[in-house]
Design a protein around this motif. Structure first.
Motif, PDB file in Angstrom:
ATOM      1  N   ASP A 161       0.600  -1.240   0.050  1.00 22.28           N
ATOM      2  CA  ASP A 161       0.084   0.021  -0.019  1.00 22.28           C
ATOM      3  C   ASP A 161       0.810   1.281  -0.116  1.00 22.28           C
ATOM      4  O   ASP A 161       0.346   2.243  -0.086  1.00 22.28           O
ATOM      5  N   LEU A 162       2.122   0.989   0.180  1.00 17.46           N
ATOM      6  CA  LEU A 162       3.091   2.229  -0.001  1.00 17.46           C
ATOM      7  C   LEU A 162       3.513   2.227  -1.003  1.00 17.46           C
ATOM      8  O   LEU A 162       4.432   1.537  -1.562  1.00 17.46           O
ATOM      9  N   MET A 163       3.328   3.662  -1.810  1.00 16.32           N
ATOM     10  CA  MET A 163       3.646   3.846  -3.129  1.00 16.32           C
ATOM     11  C   MET A 163       5.012   4.242  -3.132  1.00 16.32           C
ATOM     12  O   MET A 163       5.836   4.154  -4.349  1.00 16.32           O
ATOM     13  N   SER A 164       5.597   4.526  -2.317  1.00 21.94           N
ATOM     14  CA  SER A 164       6.982   4.975  -2.070  1.00 21.94           C
ATOM     15  C   SER A 164       7.843   3.953  -2.368  1.00 21.94           C
ATOM     16  O   SER A 164       9.014   3.914  -2.921  1.00 21.94           O
ATOM     17  N   LEU A 204      -4.454   0.293  -1.826  1.00 20.04           N
ATOM     18  CA  LEU A 204      -4.604   1.822  -1.928  1.00 20.04           C
ATOM     19  C   LEU A 204      -5.302   2.140  -3.186  1.00 20.04           C
ATOM     20  O   LEU A 204      -4.778   1.587  -4.384  1.00 20.04           O
ATOM     21  N   ASN A 212      -6.639   4.906  -5.200  1.00 22.46           N
ATOM     22  CA  ASN A 212      -6.677   6.468  -5.572  1.00 22.46           C
ATOM     23  C   ASN A 212      -5.946   6.843  -6.729  1.00 22.46           C
ATOM     24  O   ASN A 212      -5.349   6.142  -7.247  1.00 22.46           O
ATOM     25  N   GLN A 269      -3.250   8.401  -7.110  1.00 21.44           N
ATOM     26  CA  GLN A 269      -1.829   8.266  -6.954  1.00 21.44           C
ATOM     27  C   GLN A 269      -1.331   6.812  -7.280  1.00 21.44           C
ATOM     28  O   GLN A 269      -0.185   6.248  -7.627  1.00 21.44           O
TER      29      GLN A 269
END
Lengths: 137, 114
Positions: free
Chosen positions: B32-35, B51, B53, B55
């Motif tokens: 869930d961490l786009m980073s 996630l 959205n 982004q």
């Protein structure tokens, strides 16, 4: 070729538009996919950083046959401790930024990893200018 | 593994960009961490995420992802679907949890990214 984009503070609906546009341009120019990937990842990280932290700013991209130079300049607040900001895992991101999937403290280190040259000029209360260069040959 | 086979295994619905019938997914990465998505090479990889959205799509576009599997019954909105179509990203949405999706696809032969 020169391109300019505006960055709006906190606008995560449009964040990434500049990077997306640059990616399309580089594809059209026939740039090597590996260089496209590292260019747009670095630019996207810087764009997201500016949307997340800055009071607004601009992105300027210059492309020639030898290199891509990307300058992300904002109007503050500036980075109080750049050494800390360059460390993996250090972040001042807000809850909203984290909800978007960012704010892990990986942005600046990832920009460094994906570019050939990285220069960061920052002054608290004035702003930050991140200059990133990717050499194509 | 073909995209439609992934959708079948997770009882998913395909939205966003049309399926490329020739595209072969070999690996999966759940985050869930786009980073973190931006830190790795995502060649031939499906992103499994909760996630949902704009982004998620922007990050996937920059990471050269072509298939995103969205779990936990999250529903992409019109903006997100438009971004997916523009970036040529196929979305599979599923009611299953991320753990269950990961288990199903691992058991079916997809490799972890690392």
């Amino acid at each position: 070729m020169h391109y300019t984009f505006n960055i709006e503070r906190g606008n995560f609906t449009d964040a990434g538009q500049a990077s997306s546009s640059v990616k399309r341009t580089l594809k059209q120019l026939g740039v090597d996919p590996a260089n496209i990937k590292r260019t747009v990842v670095a630019l996207f990280e810087a764009e997201i950083n500016a949307v997340a932290h800055a009071y607004g700013g601009t992105i300027d991209v210059d492309i020639d046959g030898e290199k891509i130079v990307m300058v992300v300049a904002d109007q503050g607040p500036g980075i109080p401790n750049l050494d800390l900001a360059m460390q993996e895992g250090w972040s001042t991101a807000s809850a909203k930024v984290r909800e978007m999937g960012y704010g892990a403290g990986m942005g600046l280190p990832n920009i460094k990893k994906n570019t050939d040259d990285l220069k960061i000029d920052t002054e608290v209360g004035v702003g930050t200018t991140v200059t990133m260069t990717v050499y194509l040959i | 593994m073909k995209v439609k086979e992934i959708a079948r295994l997770v009882d998913g619905e395909i939205v966003g960009a049309p399926v490329d019938e020739t595209y072969e997914v070999k690996k999966a990465f759940a985050s869930d961490l786009m980073s973190d998505v931006l830190r790795f090479h995502m060649d031939d990889t499906v992103l499994i995420t909760g996630l949902c959205n704009n982004q998620t799509m922007r990050t996937s576009e920059m990471a050269d992802l072509r298939v995103v599997l969205i779990g936990r019954d999250k529903q992409p909105d019109e903006d997100m679907l438009e971004l997916a179509e523009d970036a040529d990203i196929t979305i599979i949405k599923s009611k299953y949890s991320i753990f269950k999706l990961s288990g199903i696809l691992y058991a079916a032969g997809l490799e972890p990214l690392y």
